[in-house]
Motif scaffolding. Structure first.
Motif, PDB file in Angstrom:
ATOM      1  N   THR A   1     -29.593   1.921  -6.637  1.00  0.00           N
ATOM      2  CA  THR A   1     -29.982   1.059  -7.974  1.00  0.00           C
ATOM      3  C   THR A   1     -31.193   0.874  -7.905  1.00  0.00           C
ATOM      4  O   THR A   1     -31.906   0.526  -6.992  1.00  0.00           O
ATOM      5  CB  THR A   1     -28.910  -0.220  -8.500  1.00  0.00           C
ATOM      6  N   LEU A   2     -31.922   0.913  -8.963  1.00  0.00           N
ATOM      7  CA  LEU A   2     -33.365   0.504  -9.324  1.00  0.00           C
ATOM      8  C   LEU A   2     -33.231  -0.371 -10.272  1.00  0.00           C
ATOM      9  O   LEU A   2     -32.572  -0.289 -11.539  1.00  0.00           O
ATOM     10  CB  LEU A   2     -34.129   1.828  -9.886  1.00  0.00           C
ATOM     11  N   LYS A   3     -33.950  -1.562 -10.266  1.00  0.00           N
ATOM     12  CA  LYS A   3     -33.985  -2.702 -11.076  1.00  0.00           C
ATOM     13  C   LYS A   3     -35.315  -2.946 -11.523  1.00  0.00           C
ATOM     14  O   LYS A   3     -36.307  -2.996 -10.621  1.00  0.00           O
ATOM     15  CB  LYS A   3     -33.131  -3.892 -10.680  1.00  0.00           C
TER      16      LYS A   3
ATOM     17  N   PHE B   1     -30.925   0.733 -13.224  1.00  0.00           N
ATOM     18  CA  PHE B   1     -30.502   2.127 -13.289  1.00  0.00           C
ATOM     19  C   PHE B   1     -29.721   2.704 -12.223  1.00  0.00           C
ATOM     20  O   PHE B   1     -29.954   1.912 -10.923  1.00  0.00           O
ATOM     21  CB  PHE B   1     -31.444   3.189 -13.387  1.00  0.00           C
ATOM     22  N   TRP B   2     -28.806   3.607 -12.226  1.00  0.00           N
ATOM     23  CA  TRP B   2     -27.891   3.988 -11.125  1.00  0.00           C
ATOM     24  C   TRP B   2     -28.081   5.428 -10.787  1.00  0.00           C
ATOM     25  O   TRP B   2     -28.337   6.345 -11.481  1.00  0.00           O
ATOM     26  CB  TRP B   2     -26.459   3.493 -11.392  1.00  0.00           C
TER      27      TRP B   2
ATOM     28  N   PHE C   1     -40.063  -4.537  -9.874  1.00  0.00           N
ATOM     29  CA  PHE C   1     -39.356  -3.606  -9.420  1.00  0.00           C
ATOM     30  C   PHE C   1     -38.473  -4.163  -7.912  1.00  0.00           C
ATOM     31  O   PHE C   1     -39.186  -4.280  -7.213  1.00  0.00           O
ATOM     32  CB  PHE C   1     -39.932  -2.384  -9.378  1.00  0.00           C
ATOM     33  N   SER C   2     -37.420  -3.449  -7.983  1.00  0.00           N
ATOM     34  CA  SER C   2     -36.682  -3.576  -6.669  1.00  0.00           C
ATOM     35  C   SER C   2     -35.390  -2.420  -6.774  1.00  0.00           C
ATOM     36  O   SER C   2     -35.258  -1.719  -7.825  1.00  0.00           O
ATOM     37  CB  SER C   2     -35.937  -5.038  -6.652  1.00  0.00           C
ATOM     38  N   ALA C   3     -35.183  -2.002  -5.416  1.00  0.00           N
ATOM     39  CA  ALA C   3     -34.451  -0.838  -5.427  1.00  0.00           C
ATOM     40  C   ALA C   3     -33.543  -0.963  -4.108  1.00  0.00           C
ATOM     41  O   ALA C   3     -34.073  -1.540  -3.187  1.00  0.00           O
ATOM     42  CB  ALA C   3     -35.062   0.607  -5.393  1.00  0.00           C
TER      43      ALA C   3
ATOM     44  N   VAL D   1     -38.430   4.206   3.296  1.00  0.00           N
ATOM     45  CA  VAL D   1     -39.281   4.963   4.149  1.00  0.00           C
ATOM     46  C   VAL D   1     -40.748   4.984   3.622  1.00  0.00           C
ATOM     47  O   VAL D   1     -41.840   5.029   4.157  1.00  0.00           O
ATOM     48  CB  VAL D   1     -39.095   6.297   4.554  1.00  0.00           C
ATOM     49  N   ASP D   2     -40.768   4.606   2.102  1.00  0.00           N
ATOM     50  CA  ASP D   2     -41.939   4.637   1.645  1.00  0.00           C
ATOM     51  C   ASP D   2     -41.701   4.047   0.182  1.00  0.00           C
ATOM     52  O   ASP D   2     -40.905   4.385  -0.474  1.00  0.00           O
ATOM     53  CB  ASP D   2     -42.647   5.993   1.193  1.00  0.00           C
ATOM     54  N   ASP D   3     -42.626   2.759  -0.009  1.00  0.00           N
ATOM     55  CA  ASP D   3     -42.337   1.955  -1.391  1.00  0.00           C
ATOM     56  C   ASP D   3     -43.733   1.447  -1.563  1.00  0.00           C
ATOM     57  O   ASP D   3     -43.883   0.756  -2.383  1.00  0.00           O
ATOM     58  CB  ASP D   3     -41.057   0.968  -1.226  1.00  0.00           C
TER      59      ASP D   3
END
Lengths: 113, 115
Positions: free
Chosen positions: B76-78, B21-22, B65-67, B55-57
């Motif tokens: 982008t979120l993958k 996602f973008w 999930f990765s971003a 700063v917060d994941d």
């Protein structure tokens, strides 16, 4: 226990009714209290916010915060069909510059003519 | 002023596939957030960036999930591989940083269905 609990469940009211939406929270670090409105297939948009206890009025909308009871409310007077949406309470801790929001689960409101 | 832009608006994939996602935040908003909103629930924060730094994941399922936000603007979120429980709306939001009441602005979201 969830950090934020929102009441009531789905709500259906006639046009002109007074609507009361509520959230309770457990974390005393929350300092900013917001209400977002989310129309179907849209992102949330900020409706009202308060900082500290007390009341805030904006037209037909009134937000109340009672920090001693950890309880916040949103009242809608003279509800209109255009108010039909999901209402989300959102809380934010103070002392941070990053603005993380913790949301309630939302209340789906339907106002029928 | 243009709002937060997201694409695609809808995506249907099968489980174990990957998806991305973008998000393009409002110009000048250094803070960017990704939220997951499962049907009937409020948005849950997945990750937030300040410029291009995380700063917060703490609530991001990092095994799948990765971003990223390489240049401090777009993000982008993958998800790889996707699971059925990932079906949700993925919301991007942005904000001017600061301790005051700077509003978070949300995009329209990407509705993901995993079959």
């Amino acid at each position: 226990q969830k950090e934020v609990e929102q009441d009531p469940g789905p709500l259906s009211v006639p046009e002109g009714a007074i609507v009361s939406l509520n959230c309770t929270y457990s974390n005393s670090a929350f300092q900013y209290f917001m209400w977002y409105r989310q129309y179907s297939r849209k992102g949330p948009e900020l409706l009202m916010y308060t900082y500290s206890s007390g009341n805030k009025e904006d037209g037909r909308f009134t937000a109340q915060v009672d920090k001693s009871s950890k309880y916040i409310s949103l009242f809608i007077r003279d509800s209109q069909p255009s108010d039909s949406a999901t209402y989300l309470c959102a809380l934010r801790a103070g002392g941070t510059s990053y603005g993380k929001l913790t949301f309630g689960q939302g209340t789906i409101l339907t106002v029928h003519p | 002023e243009a709002g937060v832009a997201q694409s695609p608006r809808y995506k249907i994939i099968e489980k174990r596939q990957s998806v991305a996602f973008w998000c393009n935040p409002i110009s000048g908003h250094a803070t960017l957030y990704w939220y997951q909103q499962i049907l009937g629930q409020g948005p849950k924060l997945l990750i937030q960036f300040q410029n291009n730094g995380v700063v917060d994941d703490s609530q991001l399922p990092k095994d799948r999930f990765s971003a990223e936000r390489l240049k401090g603007v777009d993000s982008t979120l993958k998800i790889q591989p996707a699971k059925l429980e990932d079906s949700a709306v993925y919301l991007c939001a942005s904000r001017i940083p600061g301790q005051g009441m700077n509003e978070q602005f949300f995009g329209p979201g990407t509705r993901l269905t995993v079959l």
